[in-house]
Design a protein around this motif. Structure first.
Motif, PDB file in Angstrom:
ATOM      1  N   PHE A 419      16.454  -7.446   5.774  1.00 43.48           N
ATOM      2  CA  PHE A 419      15.502  -6.936   6.770  1.00 43.48           C
ATOM      3  C   PHE A 419      14.339  -7.883   7.083  1.00 43.48           C
ATOM      4  O   PHE A 419      13.683  -7.707   8.116  1.00 43.48           O
ATOM      5  CB  PHE A 419      14.931  -5.595   6.293  1.00 43.48           C
ATOM      6  N   TYR A 422      14.005  -9.454  10.559  1.00 44.45           N
ATOM      7  CA  TYR A 422      13.808  -8.456  11.610  1.00 44.45           C
ATOM      8  C   TYR A 422      12.412  -7.847  11.547  1.00 44.45           C
ATOM      9  O   TYR A 422      11.850  -7.460  12.574  1.00 44.45           O
ATOM     10  CB  TYR A 422      14.873  -7.364  11.494  1.00 44.45           C
ATOM     11  N   PHE A 434      16.291  -2.513  14.510  1.00 47.67           N
ATOM     12  CA  PHE A 434      16.640  -2.300  13.113  1.00 47.67           C
ATOM     13  C   PHE A 434      17.989  -1.600  12.953  1.00 47.67           C
ATOM     14  O   PHE A 434      18.495  -1.498  11.835  1.00 47.67           O
ATOM     15  CB  PHE A 434      15.553  -1.497  12.403  1.00 47.67           C
TER      16      PHE A 434
END
Length: 462
Positions: A419, A422, A434
């Motif tokens: 993650f 992002y 996401f």
């Protein structure tokens, strides 16, 4: 009370004082409608926040600092260079009341984010012995290699196509094409995760980390010829953060080298910005930009001004909600998560317009996203609660990395490494992005589970 307890207590008291100082600063100038006063206040709050983070974490280079700094530059950068460096621009032209309200909202959100990201607002928890299942260092390495093998060719294919489109066409065509790659784009994004995993695991192999960092950074800078910058910048920041956290702490020599790279990197960014306007690549424009950078046009100032255009999305959120369109009341967050579930969008009634808040502006075709603009779009002034919760999650990253290393269980680390890129990009994007890393994370956990079972089976046979 021993010395350690006194030290912890004094730190917490100091942190609380800093928080109240920031809040008091906001209260004192709330009645003021002078834009310059508000801009100066935002700088003070940013500096207070740095002190706050330094006292809490014991160091300034943390993921929350990186996220906060990028968010500030993207939203306030152009105002800073306009007010203090005589930069001439009418891009952020808006009524004074709207400007002051937007800066106030940004200040409150940034304070909430910093408060949420510290231990002051969290109870101490025991180190988790298991998260889903055990994912050891070797399996994580295999996952990293798989991601690179799976994603490198699609990544090269997309990057080269985008660069050719920009050189031979225009930025709008290149931007439109970015949404047309489908499953190839999803495969390409595994490359980002693989690179970050290998750098993370290179704490005992500095040479490997340096080679990966150098080659990938060079390529990402080169890909900016496609006209897009935020993804390349976000990935470079992600790699440098993981490298400095896990491989080598930055020295004075490293900082100087990075400073030189940043200077020339800003020149490249400004060349890319010119390409957006001219609609193609011109060697004469490149030579002119390089010459001007050593004279009247400081590339860092120009770059900050260019990046600071994200503030337009924040301003338009204040202007358009609820005067022109209703608040989303969390729908952009909820529906973004739902879209990560395969075929869910065909079963549940959802409006794609909720996922991209700028579609609700009266004029928005040229604007990008903003995590703060989206928070306002969903909950108006209560959007600061989203920023607080966002800070609570991000503030745990370094601790999770350390705990997982001690336990040799990298399950949570895999989630974060999937993650991080992002999250940095989200500063000027939409929460809907996401959906892809959520799906990728699911695939990687299934894959790692299978690899783990195969590994256990082979160990039993041996």
């Amino acid at each position: 009370m021993d010395n350690k307890q006194r030290e912890i207590r004094s730190r917490k008291v100091a942190l609380i004082e800093i928080i109240f100082a920031q809040i008091l600063l906001i209260i004192l100038i709330t009645v003021c409608n002078n834009r310059k006063v508000w801009i100066i206040s935002s700088l003070f709050i940013l500096i207070f926040s740095y002190f706050y983070i330094k006292m809490e974490k014991g160091r300034l280079l943390t993921f929350m600092t990186i996220f906060l700094t990028l968010s500030y530059v993207l939203h306030m950068g152009q105002y800073i260079v306009i007010e203090f460096f005589s930069y001439d621009s009418n891009f952020l032209n808006a009524p004074n009341k709207v400007t002051c309200s937007s800066i106030l909202f940004i200040n409150i959100c940034h304070i909430s984010f910093v408060i949420g990201s510290t231990k002051l607002t969290r109870r101490k928890k025991k180190i988790s012995t298991l998260f889903l299942y055990r994912l050891d260092k070797q399996i994580l390495y295999y996952i990293g290699c798989f991601c690179i093998v799976c994603g490198v060719v699609p990544r090269l294919y997309i990057d080269i196509n985008q660069m050719l489109l920009q050189i031979n066409g225009n930025y709008s065509e290149s931007l439109e094409q970015m949404t047309q790659y489908g499953w190839i784009s999803i495969l390409a994004q595994f490359f980002y995760v693989g690179v970050l995993i290998l750098i993370f695991l290179s704490n005992s192999n500095v040479f490997r980390a340096r080679i990966i960092l150098f080659i990938v950074c060079l390529w990402e800078i080169f890909t900016m010829l496609s006209g897009g910058r935020i993804y390349a910048i976000s990935f470079i920041i992600s790699m440098i953060y993981i490298y400095c956290l896990r491989v080598e702490k930055p020295t004075i020599k490293t900082i100087i080298i990075i400073g030189v790279i940043v200077y020339f990197g800003c020149i490249i960014m400004n060349i890319v910005a010119d390409m957006r306007v001219t609609g193609g690549f011109s060697l004469n424009n490149v030579i002119k930009e390089v010459k001007d950078s050593f004279g009247k046009d400081n590339p860092i100032i120009l770059f900050i001004a260019e990046m600071g255009g994200t503030m337009k999305s924040m301003l338009y959120s204040v202007i358009n909600f609820p005067a022109y369109s209703e608040y989303a009341y969390g729908r952009s967050y909820i529906e973004s998560i739902i879209t990560a579930i395969p075929f869910a969008d065909s079963i549940l009634p959802m409006d794609d317009n909720h996922l991209v808040f700028i579609k609700h502006f009266r004029s928005s075709s040229y604007l990008g996203g903003s995590w703060l603009g989206e928070a306002y779009y969903n909950f108006s002034w209560l959007g600061f609660i989203v920023c607080y919760l966002w800070g609570k999650w991000i503030g745990k990253f370094e601790n999770i990395f350390a705990e997982d290393t001690i336990e040799n269980n990298y399950s949570r680390t895999l989630v974060i490494l999937t993650f991080i890129f992002y999250i940095i990009t989200y500063t000027r994007d939409y929460f809907a992005r996401f959906a892809t890393p959520i799906q990728m994370c699911g695939v990687l956990f299934v894959l790692s589970y299978c690899v783990g079972k195969i590994k256990q089976s082979l160990q039993r046979r041996c």
